[in-house]
Design a protein around this motif. Sequence first.
Motif, mmCIF file in Angstrom:
data_model
loop_
_atom_site.group_PDB
_atom_site.id
_atom_site.type_symbol
_atom_site.label_atom_id
_atom_site.label_comp_id
_atom_site.label_asym_id
_atom_site.label_seq_id
_atom_site.Cartn_x
_atom_site.Cartn_y
_atom_site.Cartn_z
ATOM 1 N N HIS A 17 74.030 21.327 -18.808
ATOM 2 C CA HIS A 17 73.828 20.307 -19.838
ATOM 3 C C HIS A 17 72.746 20.758 -20.823
ATOM 4 O O HIS A 17 72.911 20.671 -22.037
ATOM 5 C CB HIS A 17 73.434 19.004 -19.155
ATOM 6 C CG HIS A 17 73.506 17.800 -20.032
ATOM 7 N ND1 HIS A 17 73.044 16.587 -19.610
ATOM 8 C CD2 HIS A 17 73.963 17.591 -21.281
ATOM 9 C CE1 HIS A 17 73.214 15.689 -20.564
ATOM 10 N NE2 HIS A 17 73.769 16.278 -21.581
ATOM 11 N N LEU A 18 71.651 21.276 -20.294
ATOM 12 C CA LEU A 18 70.560 21.774 -21.118
ATOM 13 C C LEU A 18 71.005 22.957 -21.973
ATOM 14 O O LEU A 18 70.690 23.033 -23.160
ATOM 15 C CB LEU A 18 69.377 22.167 -20.227
ATOM 16 C CG LEU A 18 68.166 22.753 -20.933
ATOM 17 C CD1 LEU A 18 67.572 21.755 -21.911
ATOM 18 C CD2 LEU A 18 67.125 23.167 -19.911
ATOM 19 N N SER A 23 72.139 25.146 -27.225
ATOM 20 C CA SER A 23 73.020 25.879 -28.128
ATOM 21 C C SER A 23 73.241 25.104 -29.422
ATOM 22 O O SER A 23 73.157 25.661 -30.524
ATOM 23 C CB SER A 23 74.356 26.169 -27.435
ATOM 24 O OG SER A 23 75.192 26.908 -28.288
ATOM 25 N N ASP A 24 73.504 23.808 -29.305
ATOM 26 C CA ASP A 24 73.712 22.969 -30.490
ATOM 27 C C ASP A 24 72.462 22.926 -31.367
ATOM 28 O O ASP A 24 72.539 23.049 -32.595
ATOM 29 C CB ASP A 24 74.098 21.549 -30.090
ATOM 30 C CG ASP A 24 75.482 21.458 -29.477
ATOM 31 O OD1 ASP A 24 76.285 22.398 -29.652
ATOM 32 O OD2 ASP A 24 75.753 20.438 -28.811
ATOM 33 N N VAL A 25 71.307 22.755 -30.751
ATOM 34 C CA VAL A 25 70.055 22.677 -31.505
ATOM 35 C C VAL A 25 69.748 24.008 -32.187
ATOM 36 O O VAL A 25 69.335 24.046 -33.352
ATOM 37 C CB VAL A 25 68.892 22.240 -30.579
ATOM 38 C CG1 VAL A 25 67.549 22.465 -31.236
ATOM 39 C CG2 VAL A 25 69.059 20.777 -30.197
ATOM 40 N N LEU A 26 69.972 25.125 -31.487
ATOM 41 C CA LEU A 26 69.696 26.426 -32.084
ATOM 42 C C LEU A 26 70.601 26.713 -33.277
ATOM 43 O O LEU A 26 70.166 27.349 -34.246
ATOM 44 C CB LEU A 26 69.811 27.539 -31.040
ATOM 45 C CG LEU A 26 68.680 27.579 -30.015
ATOM 46 C CD1 LEU A 26 68.955 28.667 -28.974
ATOM 47 C CD2 LEU A 26 67.337 27.799 -30.693
ATOM 48 N N VAL A 39 74.184 30.510 -25.192
ATOM 49 C CA VAL A 39 73.127 30.120 -24.262
ATOM 50 C C VAL A 39 73.800 29.989 -22.907
ATOM 51 O O VAL A 39 74.719 29.191 -22.730
ATOM 52 C CB VAL A 39 72.463 28.786 -24.659
ATOM 53 C CG1 VAL A 39 71.373 28.430 -23.660
ATOM 54 C CG2 VAL A 39 71.897 28.866 -26.075
ATOM 55 N N THR A 40 73.394 30.829 -21.977
ATOM 56 C CA THR A 40 74.039 30.858 -20.666
ATOM 57 C C THR A 40 73.028 30.540 -19.572
ATOM 58 O O THR A 40 71.822 30.679 -19.764
ATOM 59 C CB THR A 40 74.664 32.239 -20.388
ATOM 60 O OG1 THR A 40 73.629 33.224 -20.353
ATOM 61 C CG2 THR A 40 75.676 32.609 -21.442
ATOM 62 N N TRP A 77 63.328 19.340 -29.456
ATOM 63 C CA TRP A 77 64.492 18.627 -29.999
ATOM 64 C C TRP A 77 65.491 18.325 -28.892
ATOM 65 O O TRP A 77 66.057 17.235 -28.848
ATOM 66 C CB TRP A 77 65.156 19.460 -31.096
ATOM 67 C CG TRP A 77 64.499 19.305 -32.426
ATOM 68 C CD1 TRP A 77 63.325 19.871 -32.826
ATOM 69 C CD2 TRP A 77 64.965 18.517 -33.521
ATOM 70 N NE1 TRP A 77 63.050 19.494 -34.107
ATOM 71 C CE2 TRP A 77 64.039 18.663 -34.563
ATOM 72 C CE3 TRP A 77 66.087 17.719 -33.713
ATOM 73 C CZ2 TRP A 77 64.198 18.032 -35.786
ATOM 74 C CZ3 TRP A 77 66.239 17.095 -34.944
ATOM 75 C CH2 TRP A 77 65.298 17.252 -35.960
ATOM 76 N N VAL A 78 65.727 19.288 -28.023
ATOM 77 C CA VAL A 78 66.662 19.083 -26.915
ATOM 78 C C VAL A 78 66.176 17.939 -26.029
ATOM 79 O O VAL A 78 66.963 17.083 -25.623
ATOM 80 C CB VAL A 78 66.841 20.381 -26.097
ATOM 81 C CG1 VAL A 78 67.573 20.110 -24.796
ATOM 82 C CG2 VAL A 78 67.570 21.428 -26.916
#
Length: 95
Positions: A17-18, A23-26, A39-40, A77-78
């Motif tokens: 989930h994190l 990934s979305d925030v970056l 992001v893995t 942000w996350v």
Amino acid sequence: RGRLVALPPMSDAARRHLAASLSDVLCAHLLADADDFAVTTHHELGPGALVVVDRHVQGMGVVEALDDLSVARALSWVRALLSSCGCASGCPKCT
């Protein structure tokens, strides 16, 4: 090329989930496309390990742009995003 983000231990579901949220925030913070990096999760590096991997041969600079301050800001942000989520370990809606 990759950058390790070492966090406190968490469940696999929470880590996935994190990773999806980071990934979305970056994408927004770096003005990059999701095809530029991934992001893995990497349990073998630690129970809280995430790795940001540049998806281009020789890299395109996404990973190099992630200094400690950039990572801290993105994670801030996350945290704000995840705090508004009703489920602590991820759900199909969020991830």
